[in-house]
Design a protein around this motif. Structure first.
Motif, short mmCIF file in Angstrom:
data_model
loop_
_atom_site.label_atom_id
_atom_site.label_comp_id
_atom_site.label_asym_id
_atom_site.label_seq_id
_atom_site.Cartn_x
_atom_site.Cartn_y
_atom_site.Cartn_z
N ARG A 39 81.84 34.89 36.53
CA ARG A 39 81.52 34.46 37.89
C ARG A 39 80.69 35.53 38.62
N ASP A 135 88.00 32.81 25.44
CA ASP A 135 87.78 33.27 24.06
C ASP A 135 88.48 34.59 23.79
N ASP A 185 82.01 24.45 28.09
CA ASP A 185 82.75 25.59 27.52
C ASP A 185 83.21 25.32 26.08
O1 CDP Z 1 87.95 28.21 37.43
P1 CDP Z 1 88.77 28.72 36.30
O2 CDP Z 1 89.80 29.71 36.67
O3 CDP Z 1 89.30 27.66 35.47
O4 CDP Z 1 87.70 29.44 35.37
P2 CDP Z 1 87.46 30.97 35.17
O5 CDP Z 1 88.53 31.54 34.30
O6 CDP Z 1 87.21 31.62 36.48
O7 CDP Z 1 86.11 30.98 34.29
C1 CDP Z 1 84.90 30.52 34.83
C2 CDP Z 1 83.96 30.19 33.69
O8 CDP Z 1 83.61 31.39 33.01
C3 CDP Z 1 84.48 29.27 32.61
O9 CDP Z 1 84.34 27.90 32.94
C4 CDP Z 1 83.61 29.66 31.41
O10 CDP Z 1 82.36 29.02 31.47
C5 CDP Z 1 83.40 31.14 31.63
N1 CDP Z 1 84.31 31.97 30.81
C6 CDP Z 1 83.99 32.17 29.49
O11 CDP Z 1 83.03 31.62 29.00
N2 CDP Z 1 84.74 33.02 28.73
C7 CDP Z 1 85.80 33.64 29.25
N3 CDP Z 1 86.52 34.49 28.49
C8 CDP Z 1 86.16 33.42 30.59
C9 CDP Z 1 85.41 32.55 31.36
#
Ligand code: CDP
Length: 227
Positions: A39, A135, A185
């Motif tokens: 983010r 991941d 994702d």
């Molecule tokens: O909004 P939410 O808490 O569900 O998502 P987040 O954990 O804040 O992650 C936001 C976005 O970052 C995800 O939708 C993925 O596209 C990306 N992400 C990722 O690709 N790999 C990670 N280890 C964590 C997040």
């Protein structure tokens, strides 16, 4: 006991960050929200006109990664390990809907993942951590001591996210955004969202937040022989 990593992966708004925060607090470990890092890169791209209404300039973003510094600092008032982008606290800003809508298209870029994965691994060099994301168990820390994969029904996830957004959007729009984000994702080429074969699956739609956290803490205590 040597340093260890607890990996908590799962779909959008499944409650994984809340769980990870609570587990870290209970066990006195550092919590790293890896999604906050994706983010923060997205916020950087928007602020620097790399991601505009005309789209994302991928080459410029890759070239600008060297200007990005991301770290976490514990807020003494609420105990939350908050994310900083180039020394500025962006913990609130990165939760805006505009970021949520754009983050997955940035997270699928190989160079961005490579850049953030290296930083994520550096956090565990000299300490035990709880890291949540998509991941962590499959790619960032495939040898983590224990892995969880959190899911929740789309209805519950959408309601949860909708309530966080204080009526700034509609439940229908939130639902569509979550489905779209999960799709990007889980179908991207590099380290897509998926359950590691050795991860413990937890359905967070059934029990209360406290029950789920207690269930996870019990599993960790048994498996790692800590409490
Ligand atoms: O909004 P939410 O808490 O569900 O998502 P987040 O954990 O804040 O992650 C936001 C976005 O970052 C995800 O939708 C993925 O596209 C990306 N992400 C990722 O690709 N790999 C990670 N280890 C964590 C997040």
């Amino acid at each position: 006991m040597n340093n260890f990593v607890i990996a908590i992966d799962g779909t959008s708004s499944s409650g994984k960050s809340t769980i990870a925060k609570a587990v870290a607090e209970k066990l006195n470990l550092i919590h790293i929200d890896s999604g906050a890092m994706y983010r923060a890169v997205t916020l950087f791209a928007i602020e620097n006109n790399i991601y505009t209404k005309n789209g994302l300039d991928t080459i410029l973003l890759i070239d600008s990664l060297k200007e990005i510094l991301i770290d976490f600092r514990k807020n003494a008032d609420n105990g939350i390990n908050e994310v900083y982008l180039n020394n500025k606290n962006v913990e609130q800003e990165i939760r805006e809907e505009e970021i949520s809508k754009k983050v997955s298209s940035i997270a699928k870029i190989y160079e961005v993942r490579n850049f953030l994965t290296k930083i994520q691994r550096s956090f565990a060099i000299d300490k035990s951590i709880v890291m949540d994301g998509r991941d962590i168990g499959t790619n960032v820390f495939p040898n983590s001591a224990i892995k969880f994969y959190i899911t929740s029904s789309i209805e519950i996830r959408a309601k949860r996210r909708f309530n966080q957004l204080n009526n700034k959007t509609t439940l229908e729009e939130v639902t569509i955004d979550l489905i779209e984000r999960d799709l990007i994702d889980s179908t991207r080429k590099d380290s897509p969202l998926k359950k590691a074969i050795d991860a413990i699956g937890i359905d967070n739609s059934i029990n209360s937040k406290e029950e789920t956290i207690n269930e996870i803490l019990e599993i960790i205590a048994q498996k790692l022989n800590i409490s």
